[in-house]
Design an enzyme around this catalytic site. Structure first.
Site, PDB file in Angstrom:
ATOM      1  N   CYS A 181       6.715  -6.780   6.853  1.00  0.00           N
ATOM      2  CA  CYS A 181       7.846  -6.087   7.522  1.00  0.00           C
ATOM      3  C   CYS A 181       8.442  -7.433   7.964  1.00  0.00           C
ATOM      4  O   CYS A 181       8.128  -8.322   8.513  1.00  0.00           O
ATOM      5  CB  CYS A 181       7.255  -4.596   8.507  1.00  0.00           C
ATOM      6  SG  CYS A 181       8.777  -4.407   9.135  1.00  0.00           S
ATOM      7  N   CYS A 214      -0.511   6.328   9.859  1.00  0.00           N
ATOM      8  CA  CYS A 214       1.130   5.176  10.579  1.00  0.00           C
ATOM      9  C   CYS A 214      -0.015   3.733  10.812  1.00  0.00           C
ATOM     10  O   CYS A 214      -0.198   3.752  11.963  1.00  0.00           O
ATOM     11  CB  CYS A 214       1.436   6.459  11.791  1.00  0.00           C
ATOM     12  SG  CYS A 214       1.922   8.266  10.566  1.00  0.00           S
ATOM     13  N   CYS A 249       3.655   8.276   0.649  1.00  0.00           N
ATOM     14  CA  CYS A 249       3.883   7.991   1.608  1.00  0.00           C
ATOM     15  C   CYS A 249       4.440   5.995   1.270  1.00  0.00           C
ATOM     16  O   CYS A 249       3.302   6.063   0.884  1.00  0.00           O
ATOM     17  CB  CYS A 249       3.535   8.057   2.902  1.00  0.00           C
ATOM     18  SG  CYS A 249       3.334   6.488   4.006  1.00  0.00           S
ATOM     19  N   SER A 282      12.075   6.344  14.165  1.00  0.00           N
ATOM     20  CA  SER A 282      10.879   5.658  15.104  1.00  0.00           C
ATOM     21  C   SER A 282      11.477   5.395  16.276  1.00  0.00           C
ATOM     22  O   SER A 282      11.866   4.135  16.410  1.00  0.00           O
ATOM     23  CB  SER A 282       9.774   4.428  13.865  1.00  0.00           C
ATOM     24  OG  SER A 282       9.602   4.909  12.733  1.00  0.00           O
ATOM     25  N   LEU A 283      11.590   6.275  17.415  1.00  0.00           N
ATOM     26  CA  LEU A 283      12.057   5.853  18.711  1.00  0.00           C
ATOM     27  C   LEU A 283      10.845   5.155  19.804  1.00  0.00           C
ATOM     28  O   LEU A 283      10.965   4.185  20.088  1.00  0.00           O
ATOM     29  CB  LEU A 283      12.578   7.002  19.054  1.00  0.00           C
ATOM     30  CG  LEU A 283      13.523   7.201  20.823  1.00  0.00           C
ATOM     31  CD1 LEU A 283      14.555   6.270  20.495  1.00  0.00           C
ATOM     32  CD2 LEU A 283      13.847   8.460  20.875  1.00  0.00           C
ATOM     33  N   HIS A 284      10.479   5.869  20.130  1.00  0.00           N
ATOM     34  CA  HIS A 284       9.162   5.082  20.834  1.00  0.00           C
ATOM     35  C   HIS A 284       8.777   5.322  22.674  1.00  0.00           C
ATOM     36  O   HIS A 284       8.204   5.906  23.146  1.00  0.00           O
ATOM     37  CB  HIS A 284       8.135   4.318  20.955  1.00  0.00           C
ATOM     38  CG  HIS A 284       7.588   4.804  19.170  1.00  0.00           C
ATOM     39  ND1 HIS A 284       6.428   5.746  19.060  1.00  0.00           N
ATOM     40  CD2 HIS A 284       7.756   3.961  18.044  1.00  0.00           C
ATOM     41  CE1 HIS A 284       5.818   5.575  17.303  1.00  0.00           C
ATOM     42  NE2 HIS A 284       6.869   4.421  17.323  1.00  0.00           N
ATOM     43  N   CYS A 305       7.262  -4.565  15.394  1.00  0.00           N
ATOM     44  CA  CYS A 305       6.620  -3.428  16.399  1.00  0.00           C
ATOM     45  C   CYS A 305       5.096  -4.268  17.179  1.00  0.00           C
ATOM     46  O   CYS A 305       4.772  -4.454  16.100  1.00  0.00           O
ATOM     47  CB  CYS A 305       6.580  -2.337  15.652  1.00  0.00           C
ATOM     48  SG  CYS A 305       7.982  -1.862  15.382  1.00  0.00           S
ATOM     49  N   ASN A 347      -2.989   5.512  16.394  1.00  0.00           N
ATOM     50  CA  ASN A 347      -3.963   4.936  16.240  1.00  0.00           C
ATOM     51  C   ASN A 347      -3.875   3.147  15.678  1.00  0.00           C
ATOM     52  O   ASN A 347      -3.712   2.460  15.457  1.00  0.00           O
ATOM     53  CB  ASN A 347      -3.593   4.601  14.026  1.00  0.00           C
ATOM     54  CG  ASN A 347      -3.501   6.027  13.508  1.00  0.00           C
ATOM     55  OD1 ASN A 347      -3.928   6.752  13.589  1.00  0.00           O
ATOM     56  ND2 ASN A 347      -2.390   6.328  13.056  1.00  0.00           N
ATOM     57  N   CYS A 401       2.003  -2.065  15.105  1.00  0.00           N
ATOM     58  CA  CYS A 401       1.613  -1.976  13.945  1.00  0.00           C
ATOM     59  C   CYS A 401       0.866  -2.758  13.399  1.00  0.00           C
ATOM     60  O   CYS A 401       1.570  -4.076  13.780  1.00  0.00           O
ATOM     61  CB  CYS A 401       3.126  -1.279  13.318  1.00  0.00           C
ATOM     62  SG  CYS A 401       3.234  -0.880  11.892  1.00  0.00           S
ATOM     63  N   GLU A 435       1.172  -1.158  -0.016  1.00  0.00           N
ATOM     64  CA  GLU A 435      -0.154  -0.193  -0.125  1.00  0.00           C
ATOM     65  C   GLU A 435       0.823   1.537   0.645  1.00  0.00           C
ATOM     66  O   GLU A 435       1.829   1.529   0.800  1.00  0.00           O
ATOM     67  CB  GLU A 435      -0.681   0.231   1.427  1.00  0.00           C
ATOM     68  CG  GLU A 435      -2.524  -0.774   0.891  1.00  0.00           C
ATOM     69  CD  GLU A 435      -3.066  -1.533   2.359  1.00  0.00           C
ATOM     70  OE1 GLU A 435      -3.696  -1.650   2.089  1.00  0.00           O
ATOM     71  OE2 GLU A 435      -2.279  -0.693   3.432  1.00  0.00           O
ATOM     72  N   GLU A 495      10.697  -1.487   6.589  1.00  0.00           N
ATOM     73  CA  GLU A 495      11.730  -1.081   7.010  1.00  0.00           C
ATOM     74  C   GLU A 495      12.729  -1.048   6.047  1.00  0.00           C
ATOM     75  O   GLU A 495      13.876  -1.279   5.123  1.00  0.00           O
ATOM     76  CB  GLU A 495      12.583  -2.054   8.334  1.00  0.00           C
ATOM     77  CG  GLU A 495      14.048  -1.582   9.019  1.00  0.00           C
ATOM     78  CD  GLU A 495      13.796  -0.181   9.100  1.00  0.00           C
ATOM     79  OE1 GLU A 495      13.049   0.141   9.849  1.00  0.00           O
ATOM     80  OE2 GLU A 495      14.602   0.574   9.168  1.00  0.00           O
ATOM     81  N   SER A 545      12.086   6.519   6.816  1.00  0.00           N
ATOM     82  CA  SER A 545      12.284   6.601   8.068  1.00  0.00           C
ATOM     83  C   SER A 545      12.450   4.801   8.925  1.00  0.00           C
ATOM     84  O   SER A 545      12.656   4.436   8.291  1.00  0.00           O
ATOM     85  CB  SER A 545      10.598   6.530   8.649  1.00  0.00           C
ATOM     86  OG  SER A 545       9.912   5.989   9.564  1.00  0.00           O
TER      87      SER A 545
HETATM   88  N1  SAH Z   1       9.819   0.834   9.817  1.00  0.00           N
HETATM   89  C1  SAH Z   1      10.055   2.539   9.650  1.00  0.00           C
HETATM   90  C2  SAH Z   1       8.552   3.102   8.396  1.00  0.00           C
HETATM   91  C3  SAH Z   1       7.653   2.601   8.717  1.00  0.00           C
HETATM   92  S1  SAH Z   1       6.197   2.750   9.935  1.00  0.00           S
HETATM   93  C4  SAH Z   1       9.747   3.184  10.292  1.00  0.00           C
HETATM   94  O1  SAH Z   1      10.057   2.410  12.128  1.00  0.00           O
HETATM   95  O2  SAH Z   1      10.044   4.113  10.641  1.00  0.00           O
HETATM   96  C5  SAH Z   1       6.056   4.590  10.375  1.00  0.00           C
HETATM   97  C6  SAH Z   1       5.652   5.151  11.637  1.00  0.00           C
HETATM   98  O3  SAH Z   1       4.545   4.692  11.364  1.00  0.00           O
HETATM   99  C7  SAH Z   1       6.092   5.080  12.582  1.00  0.00           C
HETATM  100  O4  SAH Z   1       7.217   5.468  13.829  1.00  0.00           O
HETATM  101  C8  SAH Z   1       5.889   3.644  13.427  1.00  0.00           C
HETATM  102  O5  SAH Z   1       6.280   3.661  14.806  1.00  0.00           O
HETATM  103  C9  SAH Z   1       4.012   4.323  13.254  1.00  0.00           C
HETATM  104  N2  SAH Z   1       3.281   3.314  13.302  1.00  0.00           N
HETATM  105  C10 SAH Z   1       3.817   2.269  13.464  1.00  0.00           C
HETATM  106  N3  SAH Z   1       2.112   1.665  14.282  1.00  0.00           N
HETATM  107  C11 SAH Z   1       1.054   2.632  14.272  1.00  0.00           C
HETATM  108  C12 SAH Z   1       0.526   2.403  14.737  1.00  0.00           C
HETATM  109  N4  SAH Z   1      -0.604   1.956  15.111  1.00  0.00           N
HETATM  110  N5  SAH Z   1      -0.060   4.288  15.554  1.00  0.00           N
HETATM  111  C13 SAH Z   1       0.780   5.543  15.474  1.00  0.00           C
HETATM  112  N6  SAH Z   1       1.765   4.945  14.865  1.00  0.00           N
HETATM  113  C14 SAH Z   1       2.538   4.142  14.511  1.00  0.00           C
END
Ligand code: SAH
Length: 346
Positions: free
Chosen positions: A114, A339, A107, A220-222, A118, A296, A121, A94, A166, A197
């Site tokens: 992937c 996202c 995007c 993407s740190l979190h 995570c 999300n 996700c 997508e 990724e 990213s």
């Molecule tokens: N693998 C890469 C790019 C894809 S994810 C990465 O990790 O950066 C794109 C972004 O969406 C990342 O920052 C990821 O952490 C975030 N993301 C993943 N699932 C999400 C969700 N359910 N709600 C909000 N952001 C999310």
């Protein structure tokens, strides 16, 4: 037989030039065909009207032009468009077009599914995985550029590698795609308008720094606390924060580019002062920007967006420490285009 023909778009311009020389033709023919394949996105050899009929026939016998097909396009009430993109082998990824007042951002996906895990996700739950080829990444961008011109009357302005996959686990192909996107023989876009990213693969961040790439980096740190980050992004146990941070310091020393961090604040996971303080400490070594992304929900409610007051605490603390912070609202949620929602649902 069809299957023995080679994908012509897997060849570099040099290889294409060499091929024509090996056929007793001029190297320049390679440039012409290259332009048809990339700048003009030709779907067939027949379309290459400044190439002789015999040459086109010869190409037909030796090569195929693989192309993606936008199988389904969904439009969100906020203008966001999601494309379900079918690849030549039938797999689907997508990509998303995100319009604002002044820009259109694509995007794009870099892998089918992937390789990371995570827990928040949706893409991580897809089983099947392969890397996308450079042309498959490039074609997603072209499709969105066309949609942007058609529906918003302007060309695409920005690209983010935040779709499925990724990008640093498919580094060579992503880099080749970016080369085509930025080259005058492709789309001629400025690399400054492209953001890669990553969840953070230290070795590859160092490699990008060494290669002095010109696009931007988002991480993407979190969480900036190992224990917490490993619990939501299990691969963090292989690439712990110390290694990530050292790689980012190296990146900054080479590129002097500000680093963007993507960060979701979840209830009961990272909504504490201790978590923000760790984040401040982690980012301090370089000019940084933190994007606080809205969560999300992807299903069972295991993860919950933190309260407004927790977001405010993040904002205040970061700003007080000289870190730029933005709070990003989700786009395209109603069509599962936001996202972390990309999962080939429909
Ligand atoms: N693998 C890469 C790019 C894809 S994810 C990465 O990790 O950066 C794109 C972004 O969406 C990342 O920052 C990821 O952490 C975030 N993301 C993943 N699932 C999400 C969700 N359910 N709600 C909000 N952001 C999310």
């Amino acid at each position: 037989m069809e299957t023995q023909k080679k994908d012509i778009r897997a060849l570099t311009k040099e290889q294409l030039r060499d091929f024509f020389v090996s056929q007793g033709d001029k190297a320049f023919r390679g440039n012409q065909v290259y332009e048809w394949l990339w700048q003009k996105s030709a779907h067939s050899f027949e379309a290459m009207t400044n190439i002789s009929k015999e040459t086109r026939q010869m190409l037909e016998e030796n090569f195929v032009i693989n192309h993606i097909r936008v199988d389904q396009m969904q439009r969100s009430s906020d203008g966001t468009i999601k494309n379900a993109v079918r690849l030549h082998d039938g797999l689907v990824v997508e990509s998303v077009l995100i319009p604002t007042e002044t820009r259109t951002t694509a995007c794009v996906s870099s892998q089918v599914g992937c390789s990371l895990d995570c827990r928040f996700c949706a893409t991580a739950r897809l089983k099947r995985m392969r890397n996308l080829n450079p042309d498959e990444i490039y074609d997603q961008v072209v499709a969105i550029d066309n949609e942007s011109r058609l529906y918003f009357d302007r060309p695409l302005s920005n690209i983010v590698f935040m779709g499925m996959g990724e990008p640093l686990m498919n580094y060579n192909n992503v880099l080749q795609a970016i080369e085509k996107i930025t080259s005058p023989e492709g789309l001629g876009m400025s690399p400054k308008r492209i953001t890669l990213s990553t969840s953070g693969v230290p070795k590859m961040i160092r490699k990008m720094a060494d290669e002095e790439v010109k696009f931007k980096l988002a991480v993407s740190l979190h969480s900036a606390i190992d224990e917490v980050r490993t619990s939501i992004m299990p691969f963090n146990s292989t690439f712990p924060l110390k290694d990530l941070r050292e790689a980012l310091e190296y990146w900054y020393s080479k590129t002097k580019n500000r680093i963007t961090y993507e960060y979701v604040v979840w209830q009961g996971i990272n909504d504490t002062q201790e978590a923000v303080d760790a984040l401040v400490k982690f980012c301090k070594f370089a000019p940084s920007k933190v994007n606080l992304i809205e969560y999300n929900p992807i299903d069972d409610g295991e993860f919950q967006q933190a309260s407004e007051s927790a977001i405010k605490m993040y904002q205040d603390t970061l700003e007080r420490n000289g870190i730029t912070v933005t709070v990003r609202r989700s786009r395209g949620k109603d069509i599962d285009a936001a996202c972390g929602q990309l999962a080939n649902k429909s």
